[in-house]
Design a protein around this motif. Structure first.
Motif, PDB file in Angstrom:
ATOM      1  N   ALA A 280       0.834  -1.210   0.000  1.00 59.81           N
ATOM      2  CA  ALA A 280       0.000   0.000   0.000  1.00 59.81           C
ATOM      3  C   ALA A 280       0.864   1.254   0.000  1.00 59.81           C
ATOM      4  O   ALA A 280       0.595   2.216  -0.733  1.00 59.81           O
ATOM      5  CB  ALA A 280      -0.931  -0.011   1.215  1.00 59.81           C
ATOM      6  N   ALA A 281       1.915   1.263   0.821  1.00 61.82           N
ATOM      7  CA  ALA A 281       2.801   2.435   0.895  1.00 61.82           C
ATOM      8  C   ALA A 281       3.491   2.685  -0.447  1.00 61.82           C
ATOM      9  O   ALA A 281       3.583   3.834  -0.906  1.00 61.82           O
ATOM     10  CB  ALA A 281       3.835   2.238   2.002  1.00 61.82           C
ATOM     11  N   ASN A 282       3.974   1.624  -1.082  1.00 62.49           N
ATOM     12  CA  ASN A 282       4.613   1.777  -2.393  1.00 62.49           C
ATOM     13  C   ASN A 282       3.627   2.302  -3.433  1.00 62.49           C
ATOM     14  O   ASN A 282       3.976   3.122  -4.294  1.00 62.49           O
ATOM     15  CB  ASN A 282       5.184   0.436  -2.854  1.00 62.49           C
ATOM     16  N   THR A 283       2.378   1.837  -3.342  1.00 62.74           N
ATOM     17  CA  THR A 283       1.344   2.309  -4.270  1.00 62.74           C
ATOM     18  C   THR A 283       1.100   3.805  -4.091  1.00 62.74           C
ATOM     19  O   THR A 283       1.030   4.563  -5.063  1.00 62.74           O
ATOM     20  CB  THR A 283       0.033   1.532  -4.036  1.00 62.74           C
ATOM     21  N   TYR A 284       0.960   4.231  -2.832  1.00 64.86           N
ATOM     22  CA  TYR A 284       0.754   5.656  -2.563  1.00 64.86           C
ATOM     23  C   TYR A 284       1.942   6.484  -3.070  1.00 64.86           C
ATOM     24  O   TYR A 284       1.753   7.580  -3.612  1.00 64.86           O
ATOM     25  CB  TYR A 284       0.563   5.890  -1.058  1.00 64.86           C
ATOM     26  N   CYS A 285       3.163   5.979  -2.881  1.00 59.73           N
ATOM     27  CA  CYS A 285       4.352   6.719  -3.321  1.00 59.73           C
ATOM     28  C   CYS A 285       4.404   6.829  -4.846  1.00 59.73           C
ATOM     29  O   CYS A 285       4.788   7.868  -5.390  1.00 59.73           O
ATOM     30  CB  CYS A 285       5.614   6.048  -2.794  1.00 59.73           C
ATOM     31  N   GLN A 286       4.011   5.756  -5.540  1.00 62.30           N
ATOM     32  CA  GLN A 286       3.975   5.809  -7.008  1.00 62.30           C
ATOM     33  C   GLN A 286       2.964   6.845  -7.488  1.00 62.30           C
ATOM     34  O   GLN A 286       3.231   7.621  -8.420  1.00 62.30           O
ATOM     35  CB  GLN A 286       3.622   4.427  -7.566  1.00 62.30           C
ATOM     36  N   LEU A 287       1.791   6.858  -6.849  1.00 60.61           N
ATOM     37  CA  LEU A 287       0.775   7.851  -7.219  1.00 60.61           C
ATOM     38  C   LEU A 287       1.265   9.261  -6.897  1.00 60.61           C
ATOM     39  O   LEU A 287       0.992  10.211  -7.632  1.00 60.61           O
ATOM     40  CB  LEU A 287      -0.532   7.562  -6.475  1.00 60.61           C
ATOM     41  N   LYS A 297      -2.003  15.055  -4.276  1.00 60.14           N
ATOM     42  CA  LYS A 297      -0.767  14.843  -3.517  1.00 60.14           C
ATOM     43  C   LYS A 297      -1.011  15.011  -2.014  1.00 60.14           C
ATOM     44  O   LYS A 297      -0.501  14.222  -1.200  1.00 60.14           O
ATOM     45  CB  LYS A 297       0.308  15.841  -3.974  1.00 60.14           C
ATOM     46  N   LEU A 298      -1.787  16.026  -1.647  1.00 57.50           N
ATOM     47  CA  LEU A 298      -2.065  16.257  -0.224  1.00 57.50           C
ATOM     48  C   LEU A 298      -2.855  15.094   0.379  1.00 57.50           C
ATOM     49  O   LEU A 298      -2.596  14.669   1.514  1.00 57.50           O
ATOM     50  CB  LEU A 298      -2.833  17.569  -0.053  1.00 57.50           C
ATOM     51  N   ILE A 299      -3.824  14.568  -0.390  1.00 62.03           N
ATOM     52  CA  ILE A 299      -4.611  13.424   0.092  1.00 62.03           C
ATOM     53  C   ILE A 299      -3.714  12.198   0.263  1.00 62.03           C
ATOM     54  O   ILE A 299      -3.796  11.478   1.268  1.00 62.03           O
ATOM     55  CB  ILE A 299      -5.772  13.126  -0.883  1.00 62.03           C
ATOM     56  N   LEU A 300      -2.835  11.959  -0.706  1.00 64.53           N
ATOM     57  CA  LEU A 300      -1.926  10.818  -0.623  1.00 64.53           C
ATOM     58  C   LEU A 300      -0.977  10.956   0.570  1.00 64.53           C
ATOM     59  O   LEU A 300      -0.690   9.968   1.269  1.00 64.53           O
ATOM     60  CB  LEU A 300      -1.118  10.698  -1.919  1.00 64.53           C
ATOM     61  N   LEU A 301      -0.513  12.156   0.837  1.00 67.03           N
ATOM     62  CA  LEU A 301       0.361  12.364   1.997  1.00 67.03           C
ATOM     63  C   LEU A 301      -0.387  12.130   3.301  1.00 67.03           C
ATOM     64  O   LEU A 301       0.187  11.624   4.275  1.00 67.03           O
ATOM     65  CB  LEU A 301       0.947  13.781   1.957  1.00 67.03           C
ATOM     66  N   ASP A 302      -1.678  12.478   3.331  1.00 73.10           N
ATOM     67  CA  ASP A 302      -2.494  12.166   4.511  1.00 73.10           C
ATOM     68  C   ASP A 302      -2.594  10.659   4.718  1.00 73.10           C
ATOM     69  O   ASP A 302      -2.523  10.162   5.842  1.00 73.10           O
ATOM     70  CB  ASP A 302      -3.894  12.769   4.360  1.00 73.10           C
ATOM     71  N   ARG A 303      -2.796   9.926   3.616  1.00 72.59           N
ATOM     72  CA  ARG A 303      -2.874   8.462   3.729  1.00 72.59           C
ATOM     73  C   ARG A 303      -1.542   7.886   4.233  1.00 72.59           C
ATOM     74  O   ARG A 303      -1.525   6.985   5.076  1.00 72.59           O
ATOM     75  CB  ARG A 303      -3.221   7.846   2.371  1.00 72.59           C
ATOM     76  N   LEU A 304      -0.439   8.398   3.706  1.00 76.25           N
ATOM     77  CA  LEU A 304       0.871   7.923   4.155  1.00 76.25           C
ATOM     78  C   LEU A 304       1.106   8.252   5.623  1.00 76.25           C
ATOM     79  O   LEU A 304       1.710   7.465   6.359  1.00 76.25           O
ATOM     80  CB  LEU A 304       1.974   8.550   3.290  1.00 76.25           C
ATOM     81  N   LEU A 307      -0.644   5.730   7.683  1.00 79.52           N
ATOM     82  CA  LEU A 307       0.149   4.498   7.747  1.00 79.52           C
ATOM     83  C   LEU A 307       1.302   4.654   8.731  1.00 79.52           C
ATOM     84  O   LEU A 307       1.658   3.717   9.451  1.00 79.52           O
ATOM     85  CB  LEU A 307       0.711   4.156   6.364  1.00 79.52           C
ATOM     86  N   ARG A 308       1.893   5.846   8.763  1.00 78.38           N
ATOM     87  CA  ARG A 308       3.027   6.083   9.655  1.00 78.38           C
ATOM     88  C   ARG A 308       2.639   5.921  11.124  1.00 78.38           C
ATOM     89  O   ARG A 308       3.394   5.387  11.932  1.00 78.38           O
ATOM     90  CB  ARG A 308       3.563   7.491   9.386  1.00 78.38           C
ATOM     91  N   THR A 309       1.429   6.350  11.478  1.00 75.93           N
ATOM     92  CA  THR A 309       1.017   6.267  12.884  1.00 75.93           C
ATOM     93  C   THR A 309       0.887   4.830  13.367  1.00 75.93           C
ATOM     94  O   THR A 309       1.149   4.542  14.526  1.00 75.93           O
ATOM     95  CB  THR A 309      -0.326   6.994  13.086  1.00 75.93           C
ATOM     96  N   SER A 310       0.482   3.921  12.473  1.00 73.62           N
ATOM     97  CA  SER A 310       0.241   2.541  12.907  1.00 73.62           C
ATOM     98  C   SER A 310       1.294   1.544  12.407  1.00 73.62           C
ATOM     99  O   SER A 310       1.407   0.459  12.970  1.00 73.62           O
ATOM    100  CB  SER A 310      -1.148   2.088  12.443  1.00 73.62           C
ATOM    101  N   HIS A 311       2.052   1.910  11.373  1.00 70.15           N
ATOM    102  CA  HIS A 311       3.030   0.968  10.810  1.00 70.15           C
ATOM    103  C   HIS A 311       4.333   1.707  10.501  1.00 70.15           C
ATOM    104  O   HIS A 311       4.828   1.670   9.378  1.00 70.15           O
ATOM    105  CB  HIS A 311       2.485   0.330   9.530  1.00 70.15           C
ATOM    106  N   ARG A 312       4.909   2.340  11.512  1.00 73.95           N
ATOM    107  CA  ARG A 312       6.101   3.171  11.273  1.00 73.95           C
ATOM    108  C   ARG A 312       7.270   2.343  10.750  1.00 73.95           C
ATOM    109  O   ARG A 312       8.017   2.792   9.873  1.00 73.95           O
ATOM    110  CB  ARG A 312       6.491   3.886  12.565  1.00 73.95           C
ATOM    111  N   VAL A 341       8.558  13.078   6.750  1.00 73.29           N
ATOM    112  CA  VAL A 341       9.912  12.515   6.752  1.00 73.29           C
ATOM    113  C   VAL A 341      10.553  12.626   8.137  1.00 73.29           C
ATOM    114  O   VAL A 341      11.259  11.714   8.585  1.00 73.29           O
ATOM    115  CB  VAL A 341      10.775  13.222   5.682  1.00 73.29           C
ATOM    116  N   LEU A 342      10.295  13.733   8.831  1.00 72.26           N
ATOM    117  CA  LEU A 342      10.863  13.899  10.178  1.00 72.26           C
ATOM    118  C   LEU A 342      10.432  12.783  11.122  1.00 72.26           C
ATOM    119  O   LEU A 342      11.192  12.362  12.005  1.00 72.26           O
ATOM    120  CB  LEU A 342      10.428  15.257  10.765  1.00 72.26           C
ATOM    121  N   ASP A 343       9.194  12.305  10.946  1.00 75.33           N
ATOM    122  CA  ASP A 343       8.685  11.241  11.808  1.00 75.33           C
ATOM    123  C   ASP A 343       9.191   9.863  11.403  1.00 75.33           C
ATOM    124  O   ASP A 343       8.915   8.881  12.093  1.00 75.33           O
ATOM    125  CB  ASP A 343       7.151  11.244  11.780  1.00 75.33           C
ATOM    126  N   LEU A 344       9.882   9.768  10.271  1.00 76.91           N
ATOM    127  CA  LEU A 344      10.351   8.465   9.780  1.00 76.91           C
ATOM    128  C   LEU A 344      11.872   8.325   9.865  1.00 76.91           C
ATOM    129  O   LEU A 344      12.444   7.412   9.280  1.00 76.91           O
ATOM    130  CB  LEU A 344       9.905   8.258   8.318  1.00 76.91           C
TER     131      LEU A 344
END
Length: 950
Positions: A280-287, A297-304, A307-312, A341-344
């Protein structure tokens, strides 16, 4: 309008004469005139006219017409007229229409058949529909896809009516049979949606039997498949979950970006296995890299970010893919990317990330970037955060960033100098090279705030003899020749053309003899001309080294006081490291001369404003200190300042660590939860993804991952009673607020012994709330209940009110009965959440925002900190003032609070309170925001809660 309407056209109301003209045109034989008359009749009906006399005319003269436009308008007319009598039964005249509709359904013209089938989707009278059912079913097998497409929609609409299963009992079978042989994409989608809504088991069976071919289906059908999978897996039954995940995985390579996006979301909602999350993360990054729309782009970054909150751990692997989105020119996208990026960051990827950010900083120097200065500031702040968390990377970027101390964007330059100040304290190994670099680039600094901070760094961290001497020489060079202005006797002229003279501007003042100027006014001529020496530099030029002189001569005496303090520290340290007493005294004398020159300039009348008292006292203190130095004072100046700064950094680090600990929530499993053991399960026929998913489900069960949030246990607190216990109809609502949507789940109970007919929940809103759809009418049996759901859209952070009533009819009473409901107040607290921002950002927003609400403190609480904590808890805001600043008992407290709304609005609050002699608290709470609604609503909330109530 009171009635539901599927069509709306504006039209000025007509007169009786117009109705007669329409009737005359309808009775004529001219096709275009008849079509125009139908248009006018429909417009009048839509705007409230009844026109009862037209129905029979239309039946006689319009029904037989073969004109396609007239037939289309006839169907629109039938759609909007009242087809029921006051008792709710179909009008007998509607039977006259049935034969015409049947003829249309059997017409050789495909268009007539299609629009008639579309019209049947909006009919709800069983008496009219029943004789048409065979013709509708026959159209399921028509050779033209346009007709089959609308025939499926008609069958679905009829079957979903209250008694539709009696009209077409075998509808799911017909549709399933048609779906098996259908080729048209829209028709297949309509058929599949009908099965999903009316016969979910058949839809699931069809999907699983064709699982291998789903990737070849059209995108419309694939979207419907994803909706079905979500709906099925939302229930507790997860029997075929592995097969659904396989279907979704096969769709990740679909050509449609919409399908791919929905697949990624569905995959994460179904499985928490690392492989699924990574896909899923790779798919969002490709989009993210392929889509050019900034909103996407803003919506995709929200989705990412979700994902970061639950699957860092999984998201860390795609951090460089996320960074590529910095190529977008939009600043909001860049800001979200940098925050994510700061959170990752991890020790493994931090060097790669900082190297990429370093390249981005270099790109901003090109000058062709829009808002390059603002972007550079964001990059500096991000690199600063990276270096604080991972000090080992500071050395690779700090020297590059120090080139931007003279940046024309003052905010970016301030961020750089604050970064340098923190790194030089936390990284002692870099101190020598950073001091040397700062001395080399000091002359480029043009902003007063940056100069002040850079001077403090030079004064605190120049430790060796060569560093101290270089720092003193640099400051003297930037101040230029002394004095700052010269006094010459009358008759002697100052030659400003001599290259050795830095004096270029002379101002003649203070005179005795009056002279007449060119404009006719009087002035005085003095016996002495006094000239202010200013550097001859072009505004904004970086070539001049006299930056301190320019700033001081512009009246910046705070900077002058900082110069005096820095020189004092440097001279005191020089006395410790310089073996030659002569050199030390020489440096001390030079520093005293500079300070006295500044005092002389500040007390002269040649600058617009004289020196302020604070700066004057500080410079005088420095002069006295250099003239008479004691060991205790020396210790304070050379050690205490640096110790205070180190303590501040340590406290900041401790506070951030405590916040991170508080965020880490540990979930526990219930004692009676069922746990399946993975090693005892059969693995036959399971893919790697299915195996991982099973393992993660078991782990989540063991660690409490499936347990609900603590808030769900308090659902009873969110139930609002809408009517009294003695009312014939009892109603209560459960309010769910989710960002832009409010969902009211209203339970209505008939407490009488009679059947309630046409019961309707009528709602209205006040504020920025909008009712999405009007709830329909229901029939309630005696002592039975009904769940009614109402959706409301929210457009801004403002306290809203929902009010309404329940209207119903009984067989005994002819008039309609009304039960008025209690008002539902939508709390602003549901929309705002605590947030953090830098002090500089808070001050900038405080200065910019135009809406202020001032609330006087009126409370029974007598302790300042207790009152502050009560306001923080009541307003759901975060206190930006550090705890150390609130320590001690002085009878006065000032603090800043900050929160952000789900709409991106900022809410700023400043609390200033003082304890009176009688023990009571007094003062004001100021709220500022960009919009009026949030300022007023938050003020009302504080006024209501500040007395210490719940």
């Amino acid at each position: 309008m009171e009635k539901p309407c599927s069509l709306l056209v504006h039209f000025d109301k007509g007169s009786a004469a117009m109705a007669n003209e329409i009737k005359a045109d309808l009775e004529g034989s001219d096709g275009p005139a008849k079509a125009d008359a139908m248009r006018r009749a429909i417009s009048l009906l839509l705007n409230g006219e009844t026109l009862p006399q037209l129905f029979i005319t239309i039946v006689r003269y319009v029904l037989p017409s073969e004109d396609h436009t007239v037939q289309k308008l006839l169907l629109l007319y039938l759609e909007i007229i009242d087809r029921r009598d006051p008792a709710g039964r179909a009008l007998p005249e509607m039977i006259l229409i049935c034969q015409n509709l049947r003829n249309n359904l059997q017409s050789p013209n495909e268009y007539i058949r299609g629009v008639t089938l579309r019209f049947l989707c909006r009919l709800s009278e069983p008496e009219v529909l029943e004789p048409l059912v065979p013709s509708v079913l026959a159209n399921l097998e028509h050779r033209h896809q346009f007709i089959r497409r609308h025939a499926v929609s008609a069958v679905s609409a009829i079957y979903r009516l209250p008694h539709g299963d009696q009209l077409i009992p075998d509808a799911p079978e017909f549709v399933e049979r048609m779906l098996a042989s259908e080729q048209d994409a829209s028709a297949r989608r309509n058929a599949f949606l009908m099965l999903c809504a009316c016969a979910q088991e058949r839809a699931v069976s069809y999907l699983l039997s064709n699982a291998d071919r789903v990737a070849e289906w059209p995108d419309l059908l694939q979207m419907a498949v994803l909706d079905l999978i979500r709906k099925v897996c939302r229930s507790q039954n997860r029997a075929n979950k592995g097969r659904y995940i396989t279907i979704i995985t096969s769709l990740l390579s679909a050509p449609s970006t919409a399908v791919v996006y929905e697949c990624a979301g569905a995959l994460v909602s179904l499985s928490s296995a690392p492989t699924a999350v990574r896909a899923a993360a790779n798919t969002y990054c490709q989009l993210l890299s392929s889509q050019s729309d900034n909103n996407v782009k803003l919506i995709l970054l929200d989705r990412l970010n979700e994902l970061r909150t639950s699957h860092r751990d999984v998201m860390v692997g795609v951090v460089m893919d996320v960074l590529r989105a910095l190529a977008s020119p939009n600043l909001d996208v860049k800001r979200k990317v940098l925050d994510l990026v700061l959170d990752l960051l991890t020790p493994r990827n931090v060097e790669e990330v900082v190297l990429y950010l370093k390249k981005e900083v270099v790109k901003t120097q090109a000058g062709d970037l829009e808002k390059g200065g603002e972007y550079r500031q964001m990059l500096v702040q991000t690199i600063h955060a990276c270096a604080v968390e991972y000090p080992e990377v500071a050395g690779s970027v700090v020297h590059l960033l120090m080139d931007f101390l003279g940046d024309t964007n003052v905010a970016a330059a301030v961020d750089v100098v604050l970064f340098v100040r923190e790194i030089i304290e936390t990284n002692p190994k870099l101190r020598v090279s950073m001091i040397q670099r700062l001395i080399d680039t000091f002359y480029q600094i043009r902003a007063s705030r940056v100069c002040s901070c850079a001077l403090w760094i030079l004064g605190e961290y120049s430790l060796s003899l060569s560093e101290v001497e270089s720092a003193i020489a640099t400051i003297k060079q930037c101040l230029g020749d002394l004095p700052f202005y010269t006094i010459s006797e009358e008759g002697e002229t100052t030659d400003s053309t001599k290259p050795a003279q830095p004096v270029v501007n002379s101002v003649t003042v203070s005179s005795r003899r009056p002279v007449v100027l060119a404009d006719g006014t009087y002035a005085t001529q003095s016996a002495a001309t006094e000239t202010i020496s200013t550097p001859s530099i072009a505004p904004g030029s970086l070539s001049s080294t006299l930056n301190l002189r320019s700033l001081i001569l512009s009246g910046d005496f705070f900077l002058a006081a900082v110069v005096a303090c820095t020189l004092t520290k440097l001279v005191l340290r020089l006395e410790e490291v310089q073996p030659s007493k002569v050199e030390s005294n020489k440096a001390c004398t030079g520093a005293l001369l500079i300070m006295t020159s500044i005092l002389q300039l500040g007390q002269s009348s040649y600058l617009p404003h004289p020196i302020d008292n604070d700066s004057y006292d500080r410079i005088v203190l420095c002069v006295r200190l250099l003239c008479n130095t004691g060991d205790d004072v020396r210790k304070i100046w050379l050690q205490s300042c640096r110790q205070s700064f180190a303590k501040m950094l340590a406290e900041k680090q401790f506070r951030e660590t405590e916040e991170m600990k508080a965020k880490a929530q540990i979930s526990h499993a219930q004692p009676d939860d069922l746990i399946d053991f993975y090693h005892l399960k059969s693995r036959r026929g399971m893919s790697q993804l299915e195996l991982e998913d099973e393992v993660h489900d078991d782990l989540k069960a063991a660690t409490g991952g499936f347990t609900k949030d603590a808030d769900d246990a308090n659902k009873l607190n969110r139930i609002l009673q809408l009517t009294g216990f003695s009312d014939p109809v009892y109603a209560e609502a459960f309010v769910t607020v989710h960002h832009y949507d409010i969902v009211l789940d209203v339970t209505v109970i008939n407490r009488t012994k009679e059947t309630l007919q046409n019961l309707c929940l009528e709602l209205a809103t006040m504020g920025d709330l909008k009712l999405v759809d009007r709830p329909q009418n229901y029939t309630l049996a005696p002592e039975s209940s009904k769940q009614i759901r109402a959706n409301i859209k929210v457009s801004s952070t403002e306290t809203g009110v929902i009010f309404g009533n329940i209207v119903y009819e009984t067989s005994n009473v002819m008039e309609r009965s009304v039960v008025v409901l209690n008002d539902i107040h939508i709390d602003i607290m549901d929309y705002i959440s605590p947030a953090t921002c830098a002090d500089v950002t808070f001050r900038n927003m405080w200065a910019e925002f135009e809406w202020e609400n001032k609330v006087a403190v009126n409370t029974v609480i007598q302790d300042e900190k207790e009152f502050l904590n009560h306001i923080i808890k009541s307003t759901n805001m975060k206190c930006l003032t550090p705890p150390s600043a609130l320590d001690g008992e002085c009878g006065f407290l000032a603090a800043n609070l900050y929160a952000k709304s789900v709409f991106g609005e900022d809410a700023l609050v400043n609390i200033s309170i003082e304890k009176q002699l009688d023990g009571k608290l007094s003062g004001y709470i100021r709220i500022r925001s960009k919009t009026q609604g949030i300022a007023l609503s938050l003020g009302d909330k504080i006024t209501l809660k500040q007395k210490g109530g719940s």
